[in-house]
Design a protein around this motif. Sequence first.
Motif, PDB file in Angstrom:
ATOM      1  N   UNK A 182       0.845  -1.176   0.000  1.00 10.59           N
ATOM      2  CA  UNK A 182       0.000   0.000   0.000  1.00 10.59           C
ATOM      3  C   UNK A 182       0.891   1.240   0.000  1.00 10.59           C
ATOM      4  N   UNK A 183       0.552   2.214  -0.809  1.00 14.44           N
ATOM      5  CA  UNK A 183       1.365   3.420  -0.942  1.00 14.44           C
ATOM      6  C   UNK A 183       1.193   4.321   0.274  1.00 14.44           C
ATOM      7  N   UNK A 184       2.266   5.033   0.606  1.00 12.94           N
ATOM      8  CA  UNK A 184       2.219   5.992   1.705  1.00 12.94           C
ATOM      9  C   UNK A 184       1.369   7.193   1.296  1.00 12.94           C
ATOM     10  N   UNK A 185       0.623   7.719   2.217  1.00 14.19           N
ATOM     11  CA  UNK A 185      -0.215   8.883   1.970  1.00 14.19           C
ATOM     12  C   UNK A 185       0.609  10.139   2.142  1.00 14.19           C
ATOM     13  N   UNK A 186       0.491  11.072   1.206  1.00 16.56           N
ATOM     14  CA  UNK A 186       1.129  12.371   1.357  1.00 16.56           C
ATOM     15  C   UNK A 186       0.204  13.210   2.234  1.00 16.56           C
ATOM     16  N   UNK A 187       0.537  13.287   3.509  1.00 20.62           N
ATOM     17  CA  UNK A 187      -0.348  13.902   4.500  1.00 20.62           C
ATOM     18  C   UNK A 187      -0.555  15.387   4.215  1.00 20.62           C
ATOM     19  N   UNK A 188       0.506  16.089   3.838  1.00 18.42           N
ATOM     20  CA  UNK A 188       0.370  17.524   3.599  1.00 18.42           C
ATOM     21  C   UNK A 188      -0.594  17.801   2.445  1.00 18.42           C
ATOM     22  N   UNK A 189      -0.511  17.039   1.366  1.00 19.74           N
ATOM     23  CA  UNK A 189      -1.432  17.269   0.250  1.00 19.74           C
ATOM     24  C   UNK A 189      -2.857  16.870   0.629  1.00 19.74           C
ATOM     25  N   UNK A 190      -3.004  15.853   1.480  1.00 16.80           N
ATOM     26  CA  UNK A 190      -4.329  15.481   1.972  1.00 16.80           C
ATOM     27  C   UNK A 190      -4.930  16.613   2.798  1.00 16.80           C
ATOM     28  N   UNK A 191      -4.145  17.167   3.709  1.00 17.95           N
ATOM     29  CA  UNK A 191      -4.620  18.280   4.537  1.00 17.95           C
ATOM     30  C   UNK A 191      -5.005  19.455   3.651  1.00 17.95           C
ATOM     31  N   UNK A 192      -4.143  19.781   2.689  1.00 14.10           N
ATOM     32  CA  UNK A 192      -4.406  20.901   1.789  1.00 14.10           C
ATOM     33  C   UNK A 192      -5.709  20.683   1.010  1.00 14.10           C
ATOM     34  N   UNK A 193      -5.935  19.477   0.510  1.00 17.19           N
ATOM     35  CA  UNK A 193      -7.149  19.207  -0.267  1.00 17.19           C
ATOM     36  C   UNK A 193      -8.411  19.249   0.589  1.00 17.19           C
ATOM     37  N   UNK A 194      -8.286  18.948   1.878  1.00 15.57           N
ATOM     38  CA  UNK A 194      -9.436  19.019   2.777  1.00 15.57           C
ATOM     39  C   UNK A 194      -9.729  20.443   3.244  1.00 15.57           C
ATOM     40  N   UNK A 195      -8.683  21.244   3.417  1.00 16.45           N
ATOM     41  CA  UNK A 195      -8.817  22.561   4.030  1.00 16.45           C
ATOM     42  C   UNK A 195      -9.176  23.658   3.016  1.00 16.45           C
ATOM     43  N   UNK A 196      -8.600  23.610   1.828  1.00 14.52           N
ATOM     44  CA  UNK A 196      -8.791  24.695   0.850  1.00 14.52           C
ATOM     45  C   UNK A 196     -10.269  24.981   0.554  1.00 14.52           C
ATOM     46  N   UNK A 197     -11.137  23.979   0.379  1.00 14.18           N
ATOM     47  CA  UNK A 197     -12.550  24.310   0.122  1.00 14.18           C
ATOM     48  C   UNK A 197     -13.251  25.047   1.267  1.00 14.18           C
ATOM     49  N   UNK A 198     -12.692  24.973   2.472  1.00 12.74           N
ATOM     50  CA  UNK A 198     -13.308  25.637   3.623  1.00 12.74           C
ATOM     51  C   UNK A 198     -12.931  27.109   3.733  1.00 12.74           C
ATOM     52  N   UNK A 199     -11.887  27.538   3.029  1.00 13.22           N
ATOM     53  CA  UNK A 199     -11.327  28.873   3.204  1.00 13.22           C
ATOM     54  C   UNK A 199     -11.881  29.875   2.203  1.00 13.22           C
ATOM     55  N   UNK A 200     -12.042  31.100   2.665  1.00 16.48           N
ATOM     56  CA  UNK A 200     -12.400  32.193   1.765  1.00 16.48           C
ATOM     57  C   UNK A 200     -11.160  32.798   1.126  1.00 16.48           C
ATOM     58  N   UNK A 201     -10.014  32.672   1.792  1.00 16.97           N
ATOM     59  CA  UNK A 201      -8.744  33.178   1.266  1.00 16.97           C
ATOM     60  C   UNK A 201      -7.717  32.042   1.270  1.00 16.97           C
ATOM     61  N   UNK A 202      -7.828  31.108   0.316  1.00 20.15           N
ATOM     62  CA  UNK A 202      -6.931  29.947   0.310  1.00 20.15           C
ATOM     63  C   UNK A 202      -5.474  30.293   0.031  1.00 20.15           C
ATOM     64  N   UNK A 203      -5.207  31.450  -0.565  1.00 22.80           N
ATOM     65  CA  UNK A 203      -3.821  31.842  -0.847  1.00 22.80           C
ATOM     66  C   UNK A 203      -3.043  32.102   0.441  1.00 22.80           C
ATOM     67  N   UNK A 204      -3.716  32.335   1.550  1.00 22.01           N
ATOM     68  CA  UNK A 204      -3.047  32.598   2.828  1.00 22.01           C
ATOM     69  C   UNK A 204      -2.700  31.306   3.584  1.00 22.01           C
ATOM     70  N   UNK A 205      -3.083  30.152   3.049  1.00 24.73           N
ATOM     71  CA  UNK A 205      -2.845  28.877   3.717  1.00 24.73           C
ATOM     72  C   UNK A 205      -1.375  28.487   3.669  1.00 24.73           C
ATOM     73  N   UNK A 206      -0.845  28.082   4.816  1.00 24.13           N
ATOM     74  CA  UNK A 206       0.486  27.478   4.858  1.00 24.13           C
ATOM     75  C   UNK A 206       0.453  26.332   5.865  1.00 24.13           C
ATOM     76  N   UNK A 207       1.164  25.270   5.527  1.00 21.57           N
ATOM     77  CA  UNK A 207       1.218  24.093   6.373  1.00 21.57           C
ATOM     78  C   UNK A 207       2.684  23.812   6.675  1.00 21.57           C
TER      79      UNK A 207
END
Length: 86
Positions: free
Chosen positions: A1-26
């Motif tokens: 089973x392939x390892x999950x890229x956690x940062x990209x998973x978090x980013x894909x879950x969080x961006x739809x919730x934000x009004x200003x996604x350009x300000x997101x940093x992890x």
Amino acid sequence: MAETNVESLIRSLVIPLLKQPQALSITQSDEGRYHRYIIDADPNDVGRLIGRQGHVAAALRTVVEGAQSQRANSKRVRLLINDHRH
């Protein structure tokens, strides 16, 4: 089973919730038994990430922790949202 890229998973879950996604940093760091991910977003979007009584944050943590490898020697994931108020 392939390892999950956690940062990209978090980013894909969080961006739809934000009004200003350009300000997101992890930021990722390793602390003992944990992989620590700190989410920084625009202060006006932090409430959207936390949700009422922390329900959204708890759901994000559940999904991210569930995607992690279940091997005995793997580190656990700790997901923190920078609140900017403290």
